[in-house]
Write an enzyme that holds these catalytic residues in place. Structure first.
Site, mmCIF file in Angstrom:
data_model
loop_
_atom_site.group_PDB
_atom_site.id
_atom_site.type_symbol
_atom_site.label_atom_id
_atom_site.label_comp_id
_atom_site.label_asym_id
_atom_site.label_seq_id
_atom_site.Cartn_x
_atom_site.Cartn_y
_atom_site.Cartn_z
ATOM 1 N N ASN A 4 0.883 -1.114 0.050
ATOM 2 C CA ASN A 4 0.118 -0.043 -0.144
ATOM 3 C C ASN A 4 0.884 1.279 0.100
ATOM 4 O OD1 ASN A 4 0.845 -0.284 2.765
ATOM 5 N ND2 ASN A 4 -1.086 0.240 3.620
ATOM 6 N N ASP A 44 3.524 -5.641 11.659
ATOM 7 C CA ASP A 44 2.522 -4.565 11.192
ATOM 8 C C ASP A 44 3.197 -3.093 11.486
ATOM 9 O OD1 ASP A 44 0.515 -3.310 9.757
ATOM 10 O OD2 ASP A 44 -0.890 -3.841 11.276
#
Lengths: 439, 312
Positions: A109, A320
């Site tokens: 992303n 993450d």
């Protein structure tokens, strides 16, 4: 920690480094004992109780330290290209090295989104030029991660992507998810889903429960994750595809994965250190650094995640790592972006589970090394003779305080500032070369 | 006696003594409102900025008038006029206002926690005039003051708060304030709008308006945001007002001397029948009058509780 040269000799035929006397933990080979690890020309040459050290070898004294394979992070937001003000390949890989990670998987992303061979090649090229650890790109599942048409997964795989994911967004359309799970099998790629029912989580800022009600913040119910986990498991069973569930945060999700695995469904899952270290109470005071997606949940969820790690329901610990600029995290909490940096705090947070008696140290290292490596089918994560020498050396007793200003990451968005930690990376080696040394 | 804090962000974090201090100070300002000359020089030379990012008539006018009656200089800034549209961050806007010498910033914002954000970053006082669904502390203080004025006490009273509790900062602030001062709080409304979690904070939660009103000393109706209908919280306004609208008939279950309250603005015929809003039990306009005294008290106490002459 410095490597010392016994002798410097020009024209030496091989470059030898011996890491002496450490507790070598190599879960892939079932090894846990004091060994001398010999690295020659960037590969593991031997791992024996007592190695004869060649005269021209460099040595690292690892007495009292733990020597293990370098960590593999399945979930890193490197932000380059497009968001270099948050993080770059150079800064992310240095943060990774400081945290003991020798391989990071770059989420797609970015801007542009990594949904084509061109972007994948760019990431690999920049990583080769500026990175200090291995960077393995993850491609998008769908074009533009819009959830509509499949990205060219064949091309992405050939270019070097190790998995596909629309992370940050779920694949909302069940048919598209079905097709992705089917199609990706041709390239043996895991499909990594960010499980979130966007209608249920709409406007949500934090976990829906007592604390969100108290603070007057829109809640994200655990059901927003669980509904998608349930759907994905059903589709995984239908297609026989390789489903990997990112950042599992709720007790209900863990329970469903456990049940699916028991039935032989081909699913794997990861959990993040913040989801087994913090609860939604961390948001009190409108702490934007405690805002993440999925959100921090309750004590019962934290317990379930830890149990999932302990009993094998969860296959990997992933960070993450989601860097954001300080300005962005100083917006009102409902407008501030989700996520925290995680590479440089993952190890001590995970070691706390060992201290608490929830996991053994070899179990923990397995979750950080061979299991994530096997999941993306890379030949890392072990200290087998002949393997590339990606090695992390840890002082499990070292106490330190998290000082975000000292992070290698470009961003400082952590809820752990000021935390007293136990356990620290002493040295990180990639292909036998020291890429990080403490102090 | 002074408030121990720089800012007024919410009732939940306040000590009972602090709440009582504001209420008793407000009583003395009520007396000022009865004078022919309603202005006192207490905050002469001080600057109060009303920074409103949401539309407001009552609260903004109340703060403005309160500050003016204390002789402070007042600036009003609302979203359309502010630099927010130019992309400036909330924090930058507030820091600029502080740099101009603001002593108090009164902020209303649609984001829960926005006043907390400012309070942390600024040296001047910050007053929360309503943030998201978090708190509206001065409204709750107004309500407490109004109940006290009529009932003489809060302890032991039963207060029913009815309607969209989920999205209501007024309900939350009142819940914290009323329970701290010993009142019993019942929350009622459609199950989609009354979070069960509030039971953990000492409220009784029910979905039946009749149950909530039964024997109540005070019934507080909350404003219904009409656009919620489209978000599946309830089927129609018709059904909402049939089941959770306050009517004369329903109110008969309450104590005969029940007080009917509403933080405004009122959707007549939706959450409350017009004859109730205007009826003898209604203290809705008293709430507005008391709002002035309470906000004067808050401005006064946060400014150090000292008059101009005592400012060094």
């Amino acid at each position: 920690m410095k490597a010392t040269n016994n002798t410097e000799r020009a024209g030496r035929s091989s470059d030898i480094l011996v890491i002496r006397g450490g507790r070598v933990i190599d879960p892939a080979n079932g090894l846990d004992g004091v060994r001398d690890l010999v690295i020659a020309d960037g590969r593991i040459a031997s791992c024996t109780p007592s190695a004869t050290v060649p005269r021209d070898a460099r040595t690292i004294d690892a007495t009292g330290l733990v020597v293990c394979p370098g960590f593999v992070d399945l979930h890193t937001h490197v932000r380059e290209p497009g968001y270099e003000y948050k993080e770059t390949v150079a800064s992310a890989t240095r943060a990774a090295a400081a945290g003991g990670f020798t391989t990071i998987c770059a989420m797609p992303n970015t801007n542009p989104i990594n949904d084509t061979r061109a972007v994948t090649e760019l990431v690999i090229e920049v990583a080769a030029r500026e990175g200090v650890v291995n960077v393995r790109p993850i491609g998008a599942i769908t074009k533009g991660s819009r959830g509509e048409e499949l990205a060219e997964m064949g091309d992405l795989a050939e270019a070097g992507c190790v998995a596909v994911s629309d992370d940050g967004r779920p694949v909302t359309n069940s048919l598209v998810m079905r097709r992705a799970l089917e199609y990706a099998q041709a390239f043996d790629l895991p499909v990594i889903d960010h499980c979130e029912d966007l209608a249920l989580s709409a406007e949500g800022v934090m976990h829906e429960g007592k604390i969100s009600t108290m603070l007057g913040l829109h809640g994200i119910p655990a059901a927003a994750e669980e509904v998608m986990v349930a759907r994905d498991l059903v589709l995984c069973e239908l297609t026989g595809g390789r489903l990997h569930l990112a950042h599992m945060s709720s007790a209900g999700s863990i329970r469903m994965i456990r049940e699916a695995k028991a039935r032989g469904v081909r699913v794997t899952a990861e959990a993040c250190p913040h989801h087994f270290s913090l609860t939604d109470e961390a948001v009190i005071g409108f702490a934007t650094n405690a805002k993440m997606n999925p959100p921090l949940r309750t004590r019962a969820d934290v317990e379930a995640v830890i149990e999932g790690l302990a009993d094998g329901t969860i296959d990997a610990i992933a960070t993450d790592h989601a860097p954001h600029a300080a300005e962005e995290k100083s917006w009102p909490i409902d407008q501030a972006p989700c996520g925290i940096v995680g590479l440089e705090t993952a190890l001590p947070l995970a070691l706390a589970l060992v201290t608490a008696g929830r996991l053994s140290l070899p179990q923990l290292i397995r979750l950080l090394t061979i299991q994530p490596a096997a999941l993306i089918k890379i030949d890392r994560g072990s200290l087998s003779v002949g393997a590339v020498a990606d090695v992390t050396i840890i002082d499990p007793a070292k106490q330190w305080v998290v000082e975000p200003a000292e992070f290698r990451s470009k961003s400082r968005n952590t809820p752990f500032a000021g935390w007293k930690m136990t356990g620290r990376v002493v040295s990180t080696l990639v292909a036998g070369k020291v890429v990080y040394a403490d102090q | 006696m002074n408030l121990k804090r720089k800012d007024l962000l919410g009732i939940r974090e306040m000590e009972i003594d602090e709440i009582n201090l504001i209420l008793s100070t407000a009583d003395s300002f009520k007396e000022v409102a009865g004078r022919e000359i309603k202005k006192v020089p207490t905050l002469r030379g001080r600057t109060v900025v009303n920074l409103f990012f949401e539309p407001s008539t009552r609260t903004r006018a109340s703060f403005e008038l309160a500050a003016k009656r204390l002789s402070a200089d007042v600036i009003n800034i609302s979203t359309s006029a502010s630099s927010v549209v130019k992309g400036e961050t909330l924090l930058d806007t507030a820091k600029n206002l502080e740099a101009m010498g603001a002593d108090v910033i009164v902020i209303r914002h649609s984001s829960s926690g926005a006043p907390t954000l400012l309070a942390r970053a600024l040296r001047c006082s910050v007053i929360n005039a309503g943030d998201g669904a978090h708190e509206h502390p001065t409204q709750a203080l107004v309500d407490l003051s109004t109940i006290l004025e009529r009932k003489g006490r809060l302890s032991g009273l039963t207060v029913a708060i009815v309607g969209d509790v989920l999205h209501s900062r007024v309900a939350r602030s009142n819940l914290w304030g009323l329970t701290k001062l010993g009142a019993r709080v019942r929350l009622a409304g459609p199950p989609t709008m009354v979070p069960r979690e509030l039971a953990a904070f000492g409220a009784e939660v029910t979905w039946s308006l009749d149950e909530a009103v039964d024997g109540a000393d005070v019934v507080m109706a909350l404003r219904l945001q009409l656009e919620r209908q489209g978000r599946a919280y309830f089927p129609t306004l018709r059904e909402y007002s049939r089941l959770w609208g306050l009517t004369r008939e329903r109110l008969q279950r309450a104590k005969p001397d029940v007080l009917v309250m509403h933080p405004g603005p009122v959707n007549r015929g939706v959450e409350i029948a017009p004859e109730i809003a205007d009826g003898l039990s209604s203290v809705i306009l008293n709430q507005v009058t008391n709002g002035l005294a309470v906000r004067m008290a808050v401005l006064y106490l946060l400014s150090g509780g000292k008059s101009e002459s005592g400012r060094g």
